[in-house]
Design a protein around this motif. Structure first.
Motif, PDB file in Angstrom:
ATOM      1  N   VAL A  79     -38.605  30.543  32.457  1.00 30.14           N
ATOM      2  CA  VAL A  79     -37.956  30.305  31.170  1.00 30.14           C
ATOM      3  C   VAL A  79     -38.853  29.346  30.405  1.00 30.14           C
ATOM      4  O   VAL A  79     -39.162  28.267  30.904  1.00 30.14           O
ATOM      5  CB  VAL A  79     -36.549  29.694  31.362  1.00 30.14           C
ATOM      6  CG1 VAL A  79     -35.834  29.563  30.037  1.00 30.14           C
ATOM      7  CG2 VAL A  79     -35.722  30.499  32.349  1.00 30.14           C
ATOM      8  N   TRP A  80     -39.295  29.741  29.193  1.00 28.39           N
ATOM      9  CA  TRP A  80     -40.181  28.851  28.444  1.00 28.39           C
ATOM     10  C   TRP A  80     -39.882  28.922  26.954  1.00 28.39           C
ATOM     11  O   TRP A  80     -39.321  29.889  26.468  1.00 28.39           O
ATOM     12  CB  TRP A  80     -41.643  29.161  28.736  1.00 28.39           C
ATOM     13  CG  TRP A  80     -42.151  30.458  28.207  1.00 28.39           C
ATOM     14  CD1 TRP A  80     -42.729  30.672  27.001  1.00 28.39           C
ATOM     15  CD2 TRP A  80     -42.138  31.740  28.858  1.00 28.39           C
ATOM     16  NE1 TRP A  80     -43.088  32.000  26.863  1.00 28.39           N
ATOM     17  CE2 TRP A  80     -42.733  32.671  27.986  1.00 28.39           C
ATOM     18  CE3 TRP A  80     -41.679  32.174  30.092  1.00 28.39           C
ATOM     19  CZ2 TRP A  80     -42.870  34.008  28.313  1.00 28.39           C
ATOM     20  CZ3 TRP A  80     -41.812  33.512  30.411  1.00 28.39           C
ATOM     21  CH2 TRP A  80     -42.407  34.400  29.538  1.00 28.39           C
ATOM     22  N   GLY A  81     -40.280  27.840  26.268  1.00 26.55           N
ATOM     23  CA  GLY A  81     -40.059  27.793  24.834  1.00 26.55           C
ATOM     24  C   GLY A  81     -40.713  26.577  24.201  1.00 26.55           C
ATOM     25  O   GLY A  81     -41.404  25.805  24.866  1.00 26.55           O
ATOM     26  N   LEU A  90     -30.149  24.558  28.030  1.00 25.04           N
ATOM     27  CA  LEU A  90     -29.817  25.944  28.358  1.00 25.04           C
ATOM     28  C   LEU A  90     -29.855  26.180  29.863  1.00 25.04           C
ATOM     29  O   LEU A  90     -28.899  26.691  30.446  1.00 25.04           O
ATOM     30  CB  LEU A  90     -30.789  26.894  27.648  1.00 25.04           C
ATOM     31  CG  LEU A  90     -30.649  28.369  28.023  1.00 25.04           C
ATOM     32  CD1 LEU A  90     -29.439  28.980  27.340  1.00 25.04           C
ATOM     33  CD2 LEU A  90     -31.899  29.131  27.652  1.00 25.04           C
ATOM     34  N   VAL A  91     -30.942  25.783  30.492  1.00 28.19           N
ATOM     35  CA  VAL A  91     -31.134  26.047  31.916  1.00 28.19           C
ATOM     36  C   VAL A  91     -30.149  25.253  32.776  1.00 28.19           C
ATOM     37  O   VAL A  91     -29.532  25.794  33.693  1.00 28.19           O
ATOM     38  CB  VAL A  91     -32.596  25.746  32.316  1.00 28.19           C
ATOM     39  CG1 VAL A  91     -32.782  25.802  33.808  1.00 28.19           C
ATOM     40  CG2 VAL A  91     -33.536  26.722  31.640  1.00 28.19           C
ATOM     41  N   MET A  92     -29.978  23.978  32.469  1.00 28.81           N
ATOM     42  CA  MET A  92     -29.075  23.158  33.276  1.00 28.81           C
ATOM     43  C   MET A  92     -27.616  23.565  33.067  1.00 28.81           C
ATOM     44  O   MET A  92     -26.827  23.541  34.005  1.00 28.81           O
ATOM     45  CB  MET A  92     -29.264  21.677  32.964  1.00 28.81           C
ATOM     46  CG  MET A  92     -30.634  21.142  33.366  1.00 28.81           C
ATOM     47  SD  MET A  92     -31.161  21.531  35.054  1.00 28.81           S
ATOM     48  CE  MET A  92     -30.030  20.562  36.028  1.00 28.81           C
ATOM     49  N   GLY A  93     -27.254  23.957  31.850  1.00 29.56           N
ATOM     50  CA  GLY A  93     -25.902  24.446  31.601  1.00 29.56           C
ATOM     51  C   GLY A  93     -25.633  25.729  32.363  1.00 29.56           C
ATOM     52  O   GLY A  93     -24.559  25.912  32.954  1.00 29.56           O
ATOM     53  N   PHE A  94     -26.604  26.624  32.366  1.00 30.95           N
ATOM     54  CA  PHE A  94     -26.455  27.880  33.102  1.00 30.95           C
ATOM     55  C   PHE A  94     -26.403  27.610  34.601  1.00 30.95           C
ATOM     56  O   PHE A  94     -25.622  28.241  35.318  1.00 30.95           O
ATOM     57  CB  PHE A  94     -27.599  28.834  32.760  1.00 30.95           C
ATOM     58  CG  PHE A  94     -27.359  30.232  33.212  1.00 30.95           C
ATOM     59  CD1 PHE A  94     -26.556  31.083  32.473  1.00 30.95           C
ATOM     60  CD2 PHE A  94     -27.934  30.716  34.380  1.00 30.95           C
ATOM     61  CE1 PHE A  94     -26.322  32.384  32.893  1.00 30.95           C
ATOM     62  CE2 PHE A  94     -27.706  32.006  34.807  1.00 30.95           C
ATOM     63  CZ  PHE A  94     -26.898  32.850  34.056  1.00 30.95           C
ATOM     64  N   VAL A 104     -32.484  25.417  39.521  1.00 25.29           N
ATOM     65  CA  VAL A 104     -33.718  24.996  38.865  1.00 25.29           C
ATOM     66  C   VAL A 104     -34.645  24.441  39.932  1.00 25.29           C
ATOM     67  O   VAL A 104     -34.263  23.556  40.701  1.00 25.29           O
ATOM     68  CB  VAL A 104     -33.430  23.939  37.774  1.00 25.29           C
ATOM     69  CG1 VAL A 104     -34.716  23.421  37.176  1.00 25.29           C
ATOM     70  CG2 VAL A 104     -32.529  24.515  36.704  1.00 25.29           C
ATOM     71  N   LYS A 105     -35.870  24.950  39.980  1.00 26.63           N
ATOM     72  CA  LYS A 105     -36.846  24.515  40.985  1.00 26.63           C
ATOM     73  C   LYS A 105     -37.787  23.449  40.439  1.00 26.63           C
ATOM     74  O   LYS A 105     -37.870  22.350  40.979  1.00 26.63           O
ATOM     75  CB  LYS A 105     -37.683  25.700  41.470  1.00 26.63           C
ATOM     76  CG  LYS A 105     -36.943  26.720  42.287  1.00 26.63           C
ATOM     77  CD  LYS A 105     -37.919  27.803  42.705  1.00 26.63           C
ATOM     78  CE  LYS A 105     -37.320  28.790  43.650  1.00 26.63           C
ATOM     79  NZ  LYS A 105     -38.287  29.813  44.055  1.00 26.63           N
ATOM     80  N   SER A 106     -38.533  23.798  39.421  1.00 20.57           N
ATOM     81  CA  SER A 106     -39.541  22.897  38.863  1.00 20.57           C
ATOM     82  C   SER A 106     -39.894  23.364  37.463  1.00 20.57           C
ATOM     83  O   SER A 106     -39.292  24.302  36.953  1.00 20.57           O
ATOM     84  CB  SER A 106     -40.785  22.865  39.748  1.00 20.57           C
ATOM     85  OG  SER A 106     -41.375  24.149  39.789  1.00 20.57           O
TER      86      SER A 106
END
Length: 160
Positions: A79-81, A90-94, A104-106
């Motif tokens: 996932v990038w932006g 976004l990632v932590m909420g998901f 989430v790895k790194s």
């Protein structure tokens, strides 16, 4: 996928990774396609890219973009932006909503390797819109206090 397709994908990823501010690597093992599509749709609305990439191809693209190599094992979702805070939120909420199948790895923030604790800390920061709102509130406070003071002065004169 033949060799030319792989080389084309690596070149595309290299240019995408050069233009990004943040990248997060997640484990999505056991996540349903429906939930993965929800993540993609949420990401698309924020101009964030979500893609499953083979580890060897991702490593080649990162190396080609002169970024630090990440430990890529098992299944990975990239996932990038351009906005670190929006990406982290976004990632932590998901991840919070799908604890059993998404982790989430790194990641890479400002071209530096970071762990999941750093990504979580970034996700707790206020977004750009929240910061603008805070700033506008601070800027408008003196005017509000002045108007309130004038109104109170008017009321006290009317009572007298």
């Amino acid at each position: 996928m033949n060799k030319e397709q792989k080389q084309s994908l690596v070149a595309t990823l290299r240019s995408a990774f050069n233009g990004m501010e943040a990248l997060v690597v997640c484990d999505y093992k056991g996540l349903s396609v429906k939930n993965l599509e929800k993540l993609r749709n949420s990401a698309r609305a924020q101009d964030i890219q979500v893609q499953v990439i083979k580890n060897t191809l991702a490593s080649l693209a990162l190396k080609g973009a002169q970024l630090p190599t990440l430990e890529l094992k098992e299944t990975n979702l990239f996932v990038w932006g351009g906005d670190q805070i929006a990406l982290s939120k976004l990632v932590m909420g998901f991840a919070k909503d799908h604890k059993d199948h998404f982790r989430v790895k790194s990641g890479l923030y400002e071209k530096q390797a970071v762990d999941s604790a750093h990504i979580e800390a970034i996700s707790k920061l206020p977004s750009k819109q929240e910061l603008i709102g805070m700033l506008l509130s601070v800027w408008s406070a003196p005017a509000r206090y002045f108007v309130t003071g004038l109104d109170n002065l008017k009321k006290s004169k009317e009572e007298a």
